[in-house]
Design a protein around this motif. Structure first.
Motif, PDB file in Angstrom:
ATOM      1  N   SER A   1      -3.823   3.076   0.476  1.00  0.00           N
ATOM      2  CA  SER A   1      -4.043   2.464  -0.980  1.00  0.00           C
ATOM      3  C   SER A   1      -5.428   2.037  -1.005  1.00  0.00           C
ATOM      4  O   SER A   1      -6.021   1.509   0.037  1.00  0.00           O
ATOM      5  CB  SER A   1      -3.274   1.341  -1.158  1.00  0.00           C
ATOM      6  OG  SER A   1      -3.634   0.457  -2.306  1.00  0.00           O
TER       7      SER A   1
ATOM      8  N   ALA B   1       0.940  -1.192  -0.074  1.00  0.00           N
ATOM      9  CA  ALA B   1      -0.179   0.051   0.049  1.00  0.00           C
ATOM     10  C   ALA B   1       0.805   1.164   0.055  1.00  0.00           C
ATOM     11  O   ALA B   1       0.530   2.253  -0.625  1.00  0.00           O
ATOM     12  CB  ALA B   1      -1.067   0.035   1.136  1.00  0.00           C
TER      13      ALA B   1
ATOM     14  N   HIS C   1       2.318   2.458  -3.301  1.00  0.00           N
ATOM     15  CA  HIS C   1       1.113   3.041  -4.201  1.00  0.00           C
ATOM     16  C   HIS C   1       0.828   4.722  -4.019  1.00  0.00           C
ATOM     17  O   HIS C   1       0.431   5.336  -4.670  1.00  0.00           O
ATOM     18  CB  HIS C   1       0.063   2.254  -4.420  1.00  0.00           C
ATOM     19  CG  HIS C   1       0.492   0.866  -5.184  1.00  0.00           C
ATOM     20  ND1 HIS C   1       0.796   0.853  -6.305  1.00  0.00           N
ATOM     21  CD2 HIS C   1       0.569  -0.350  -4.420  1.00  0.00           C
ATOM     22  CE1 HIS C   1       1.203  -0.429  -6.534  1.00  0.00           C
ATOM     23  NE2 HIS C   1       1.062  -1.150  -5.323  1.00  0.00           N
ATOM     24  N   SER C   2       0.781   4.993  -2.652  1.00  0.00           N
ATOM     25  CA  SER C   2       0.501   6.505  -2.081  1.00  0.00           C
ATOM     26  C   SER C   2       1.547   7.354  -2.286  1.00  0.00           C
ATOM     27  O   SER C   2       1.058   8.486  -2.468  1.00  0.00           O
ATOM     28  CB  SER C   2       0.377   6.227  -0.713  1.00  0.00           C
ATOM     29  OG  SER C   2       1.286   5.881  -0.018  1.00  0.00           O
TER      30      SER C   2
END
Length: 165
Positions: A113, A79, A82-83
Motif C-alpha cells: 500500500s 494495507a 487496498h492492494s
C-alpha cells in the motif's frame, strides 16, 4: 606460535573495515515473506524468536515481538485490503529484522500500500483501534516509514539492543 604479518610499506591499499563478527557469525539481516494473515503472523513471531536467539538478542524478544505484531497487524488490516484492488500489486507482506550500528535492532514491515501510516490523535486509552503506532512509539527509540518505488511502503522501528535499555 604465530608471528605477526610483515609490515606493509608503500602507498596504502584498499582497506577492509573490521567488524566484530567472525566469518562464521550469523547474518545480521533476516527476511521473511508472509502469506496469509493468521498463519503468517504466527510464523512471523516464531521467526523473530528464532532470529533473535541466533543473534544472542533474546533479551530484545518481548519488545521486538510486540513491535512486529503491531506492524504486521497494521499491514494486514490497512494495507493488504487496498492492494487487492490493484491486481498488479504484489500482495505479499515482508518482514525484515536487521542489526544496525551494533546497538540497534530494526524491525521493518513492507506492504503493497502507498498509504502512509496514520498516527492516531485520540487520547482515549480504551479505544479498540488505533493503539498500534502508539505502542511502537513507546517501545522504540525511533520509528518511521519509507515509500517504496513503484508501489508500497516500509514501516520500521529501531529498538535498542543493550541489555539494560
Amino acid at each position: 606460535m604465530k608471528t605477526a604479518p610483515p609490515a606493509h610499506s608503500g602507498p596504502p591499499g584498499p582497506r577492509r573495515l573490521a567488524t566484530p563478527e567472525s566469518e562464521h557469525a550469523a547474518p545480521r539481516s533476516a527476511v521473511l515473506r508472509l502469506v496469509g494473515a493468521e498463519r503468517g503472523c504466527a510464523e512471523a513471531r516464531d521467526f523473530v524468536r528464532r532470529t533473535l536467539n541466533g543473534w544472542e538478542l533474546d533479551h530484545c524478544g518481548p519488545d521486538a515481538l510486540t513491535v512486529v505484531t503491531e506492524l504486521l497487524a497494521n499491514a494486514v488490516l490497512h494495507a493488504a485490503p487496498h492492494s487487492a484492488a490493484r491486481p498488479s500489486a504484489d500482495p505479499g507482506i515482508w518482514l525484515r529484522l536487521s542489526v544496525r550500528r551494533p546497538a540497534h535492532l530494526v524491525c521493518a514491515v513492507t506492504d503493497p500500500s502507498d498509504r502512509p501510516p496514520v498516527y492516531p490523535h485520540t487520547s482515549d486509552p480504551f479505544d479498540e483501534h488505533g493503539r498500534g503506532l502508539r505502542i511502537i512509539d513507546s517501545l522504540s527509540e525511533h520509528w518511521g516509514w519509507t515509500r517504496r518505488h513503484p508501489l508500497g511502503k516500509t514501516v520500521w522501528a529501531m529498538l535498542p539492543t543493550a541489555g539494560d535499555a
